[in-house]
Scaffold this motif. Structure first.
Motif, mmCIF file in Angstrom:
data_model
loop_
_atom_site.group_PDB
_atom_site.id
_atom_site.type_symbol
_atom_site.label_atom_id
_atom_site.label_comp_id
_atom_site.label_asym_id
_atom_site.label_seq_id
_atom_site.Cartn_x
_atom_site.Cartn_y
_atom_site.Cartn_z
ATOM 1 N N ALA A 58 0.825 -1.214 0.000
ATOM 2 C CA ALA A 58 0.000 0.000 0.000
ATOM 3 C C ALA A 58 0.861 1.267 0.000
ATOM 4 C CB ALA A 58 -0.962 0.005 1.191
ATOM 5 N N LEU A 59 1.931 1.262 -0.772
ATOM 6 C CA LEU A 59 2.795 2.436 -0.853
ATOM 7 C C LEU A 59 1.983 3.599 -1.421
ATOM 8 C CD1 LEU A 59 5.838 3.279 -0.476
ATOM 9 C CD2 LEU A 59 6.036 2.969 -2.951
ATOM 10 N N PRO A 60 1.819 4.700 -0.692
ATOM 11 C CA PRO A 60 0.932 5.778 -1.150
ATOM 12 C C PRO A 60 1.267 6.306 -2.536
ATOM 13 C CG PRO A 60 1.511 6.104 1.150
ATOM 14 C CD PRO A 60 2.355 4.964 0.665
ATOM 15 N N GLU A 61 2.541 6.427 -2.847
ATOM 16 C CA GLU A 61 2.921 6.966 -4.148
ATOM 17 C C GLU A 61 2.454 6.065 -5.292
ATOM 18 O OE1 GLU A 61 5.758 8.746 -1.162
ATOM 19 O OE2 GLU A 61 4.741 6.816 -1.475
ATOM 20 N N VAL A 62 2.499 4.756 -5.075
ATOM 21 C CA VAL A 62 2.076 3.815 -6.118
ATOM 22 C C VAL A 62 0.555 3.738 -6.186
ATOM 23 C CG1 VAL A 62 2.107 1.392 -6.845
ATOM 24 C CG2 VAL A 62 4.203 2.484 -6.037
ATOM 25 N N THR A 63 -0.115 3.631 -5.051
ATOM 26 C CA THR A 63 -1.577 3.533 -5.077
ATOM 27 C C THR A 63 -2.198 4.808 -5.651
ATOM 28 O OG1 THR A 63 -1.692 4.272 -2.756
ATOM 29 C CG2 THR A 63 -1.670 1.912 -3.158
ATOM 30 N N LYS A 64 -1.588 5.961 -5.384
ATOM 31 C CA LYS A 64 -2.083 7.221 -5.954
ATOM 32 C C LYS A 64 -1.914 7.224 -7.470
ATOM 33 C CE LYS A 64 -1.469 12.262 -5.461
ATOM 34 N NZ LYS A 64 -0.893 12.656 -6.760
ATOM 35 N N ALA A 65 -0.764 6.781 -7.955
ATOM 36 C CA ALA A 65 -0.522 6.743 -9.400
ATOM 37 C C ALA A 65 -1.494 5.788 -10.092
ATOM 38 C CB ALA A 65 0.923 6.319 -9.674
ATOM 39 N N VAL A 66 -1.755 4.636 -9.477
ATOM 40 C CA VAL A 66 -2.686 3.666 -10.054
ATOM 41 C C VAL A 66 -4.096 4.238 -10.089
ATOM 42 C CG1 VAL A 66 -3.808 1.431 -9.640
ATOM 43 C CG2 VAL A 66 -1.323 1.635 -9.468
ATOM 44 N N SER A 67 -4.511 4.868 -8.990
ATOM 45 C CA SER A 67 -5.856 5.434 -8.912
ATOM 46 C C SER A 67 -6.053 6.544 -9.941
ATOM 47 C CB SER A 67 -6.099 5.972 -7.494
ATOM 48 O OG SER A 67 -7.356 6.592 -7.399
ATOM 49 N N THR A 269 16.336 -9.684 -18.748
ATOM 50 C CA THR A 269 14.909 -9.761 -18.450
ATOM 51 C C THR A 269 14.649 -9.252 -17.040
ATOM 52 O OG1 THR A 269 15.073 -12.059 -17.655
ATOM 53 C CG2 THR A 269 14.593 -11.724 -19.998
ATOM 54 N N PHE A 270 13.457 -8.713 -16.832
ATOM 55 C CA PHE A 270 13.081 -8.183 -15.512
ATOM 56 C C PHE A 270 11.596 -8.420 -15.287
ATOM 57 C CE2 PHE A 270 12.595 -4.684 -18.550
ATOM 58 C CZ PHE A 270 11.309 -4.227 -18.268
ATOM 59 N N ALA A 271 11.166 -8.304 -14.042
ATOM 60 C CA ALA A 271 9.740 -8.429 -13.686
ATOM 61 C C ALA A 271 9.607 -8.166 -12.189
ATOM 62 C CB ALA A 271 9.188 -9.798 -14.067
ATOM 63 N N LYS A 272 8.665 -8.864 -11.566
ATOM 64 C CA LYS A 272 8.416 -8.840 -10.129
ATOM 65 C C LYS A 272 8.413 -7.435 -9.535
ATOM 66 C CE LYS A 272 9.570 -13.627 -9.075
ATOM 67 N NZ LYS A 272 8.209 -14.097 -8.786
ATOM 68 N N GLY A 273 9.521 -7.021 -8.902
ATOM 69 C CA GLY A 273 9.499 -5.858 -8.028
ATOM 70 C C GLY A 273 9.175 -4.535 -8.675
ATOM 71 N N ILE A 274 9.430 -4.364 -9.957
ATOM 72 C CA ILE A 274 9.245 -3.047 -10.567
ATOM 73 C C ILE A 274 7.791 -2.581 -10.481
ATOM 74 C CG2 ILE A 274 9.031 -4.090 -12.867
ATOM 75 C CD1 ILE A 274 10.354 -0.556 -11.932
ATOM 76 N N GLY A 275 6.837 -3.490 -10.488
ATOM 77 C CA GLY A 275 5.436 -3.107 -10.415
ATOM 78 C C GLY A 275 4.892 -3.030 -9.006
ATOM 79 N N ASN A 276 5.687 -3.453 -8.019
ATOM 80 C CA ASN A 276 5.266 -3.476 -6.615
ATOM 81 C C ASN A 276 3.916 -4.184 -6.441
ATOM 82 O OD1 ASN A 276 6.150 -2.749 -3.956
ATOM 83 N ND2 ASN A 276 4.482 -1.279 -3.844
ATOM 84 N N GLY A 277 3.712 -5.229 -7.222
ATOM 85 C CA GLY A 277 2.469 -5.992 -7.164
ATOM 86 C C GLY A 277 1.669 -5.940 -8.442
ATOM 87 N N MET A 278 1.894 -4.940 -9.272
ATOM 88 C CA MET A 278 1.247 -4.891 -10.577
ATOM 89 C C MET A 278 2.025 -5.783 -11.549
ATOM 90 S SD MET A 278 -1.356 -2.893 -10.130
ATOM 91 C CE MET A 278 -1.933 -2.211 -11.669
#
Length: 428
Positions: A58-67, A269-278
């Protein structure tokens, strides 16, 4: 309610879909480095949804960007120009260290590795792949065909010819007793010998730190030495950074940089952490490799606007708060604390890792024989104490995996170490 959900899960989902714990857990929400289950129990999370909740729940910066992005547009596919996708690609290309880099976004690490294999085999006109023993690269048909861990490779049928190379596990195998320099030299000679008995492979794919394999790694410099041999023969190097990327190892932003004497990989190749759950994965490659495909392609869900917005916000937070430095500092404290505990627990063969990527290998005391039952008991005991960790391992090992969000603070590291100490002591 959880038992009802478990019954419904078993009725409609595959038997091979793994669940942790004798009584599986339903996680309902999280904040920071903690999560809660359906019964209201609070846990310190040292696994982050398999290293995916990289910064914090629930990192505020990420949830705000998604919203905010969801309020504009969620998805359009790659058939249309996509500003967040271009912006994140620009950032990743620059951070990758690969010259004239091109970036292709996918929805997972499996899909990223599948794409890397497509690029390498098309570019080199060869379906032979070199992979590391004890490796894991995903769930797709091509990815399981190059996975060197039989527990995660359910079929021997594959479109690829895979040859497995020594070196990914420092403390096991025929070269384990050698010094680091002698170990690297022996692995290089083994690689040369292998290449003398096969048609020219397309690429070597390797995790700088083997994730599912139990956070095992070679000495620094092994892949640089391999690169010299590969480069002479035109063979590409694919660095699988799905679990090691974004500063998790503390010492480097990418795992390959511990082996970077001869420059960056040809493909990463990359994945996982960059989206912080996305759901974000991707491939970075030199332009002539990325552009070698001679047919049209798209990605319906790779690079969709809402995931790119999350990735941009997460990357900004990671860099602005120096979470790589935090992984180095707090991870260093945590691994030393766990080593001190392990020295008093005969069932712990080794505590290894770097940064916030730590493996604890469990064996039958006084032997190198795997003890999966005891490893599972520690996992259960940690949960009872309020701590979630992972497990893995290959080469006949049973390893606990410790990989908290990179924002972990010292007090939380101490709390988690104390719970792990109790869990480990409970098995004696």
């Amino acid at each position: 309610m959880t038992n009802d959900l478990l019954g419904r899960h078993r009725a409609v989902l595959p038997d091979w879909l793994a669940l942790y714990y004798e009584e599986p857990l339903e996680i309902t929400h999280g904040e920071g480095r903690h999560v809660w289950d359906a019964q209201g129990n609070r846990y310190l999370d040292f696994f982050g949804g398999i290293l995916t909740t990289m910064t914090a729940h629930a990192l505020p910066e990420v949830t705000k960007a998604v919203s905010e992005q969801a309020g504009r547009i969620i998805h359009s596919s790659t058939l249309y120009l996509n500003r967040p996708m271009v912006e994140l690609a620009e950032r990743i290309a620059q951070l990758s260290g690969i010259p004239d880099a091109r970036v292709f976004f996918t929805t997972s690490g499996t899909e990223a590795n599948d794409t890397a294999l497509l690029l390498a085999t098309a570019y080199r006109r060869s379906n032979t792949i070199l992979a590391m023993r004890n490796s894991y690269h995903g769930r797709s048909f091509s990815a399981v065909g190059i996975t060197g861990n039989s527990g995660w490779s359910p079929t021997s049928l594959s479109p690829l010819q895979t040859l497995y190379v020594h070196g990914g596990v420092r403390t096991r195998g025929p070269f384990a007793s050698l010094s680091d320099d002698a170990y690297i030299a022996a692995c290089v000679e083994d690689l040369k010998d292998l290449l003398g008995h096969t048609r020219a492979p397309a690429a070597l794919i390797a995790e700088p730190v083997q994730g599912v394999g139990g956070f095992t790694a070679p000495p620094d410099g092994l892949y640089a030495a391999f690169r010299e041999v590969l480069h002479e023969r035109g063979i590409l190097w694919i660095a699988d950074e799905v679990q090691t990327g974004w500063g998790r190892t503390g010492e480097h932003f990418w795992g390959w940089q511990a082996h970077g004497r001869n420059g960056p990989p040809d493909i990463m190749t990359f994945a996982k952490g960059i989206g912080n759950g996305m759901s974000i994965g991707g491939v970075v490659a030199r332009s002539e490799i990325m552009n070698c495909l001679d047919s049209n392609s798209i990605s319906t869900f790779g690079g969709t606007q809402i995931t790119m917005a999350a990735g941009l916000a997460n990357l900004n937070y990671l860099l602005e708060h120096d979470l790589q430095g935090n992984a180095r500092r707090v991870g260093g404290l945590l691994i030393e604390r766990l080593r001190a505990v392990a020295a008093q627990v005969p069932a712990v063969r080794e505590v290894r890792g770097r940064g916030l990527m730590i493996g604890i290998e469990i064996t039958k005391p006084g032997t190198d024989e795997a003890d999966p039952r005891t490893a599972a008991a520690v996992l259960e005991a940690a949960r009872e104490g309020g701590l979630l960790i992972g497990k893995g391992g290959g080469h006949n090992t049973s390893s606990l995996r410790v990989a908290p969000p990179l924002s972990l603070n010292v007090a939380e590291a101490e709390e988690g170490a104390a719970i792990l100490e109790n869990a480990l002591r409970s098995i004696q």
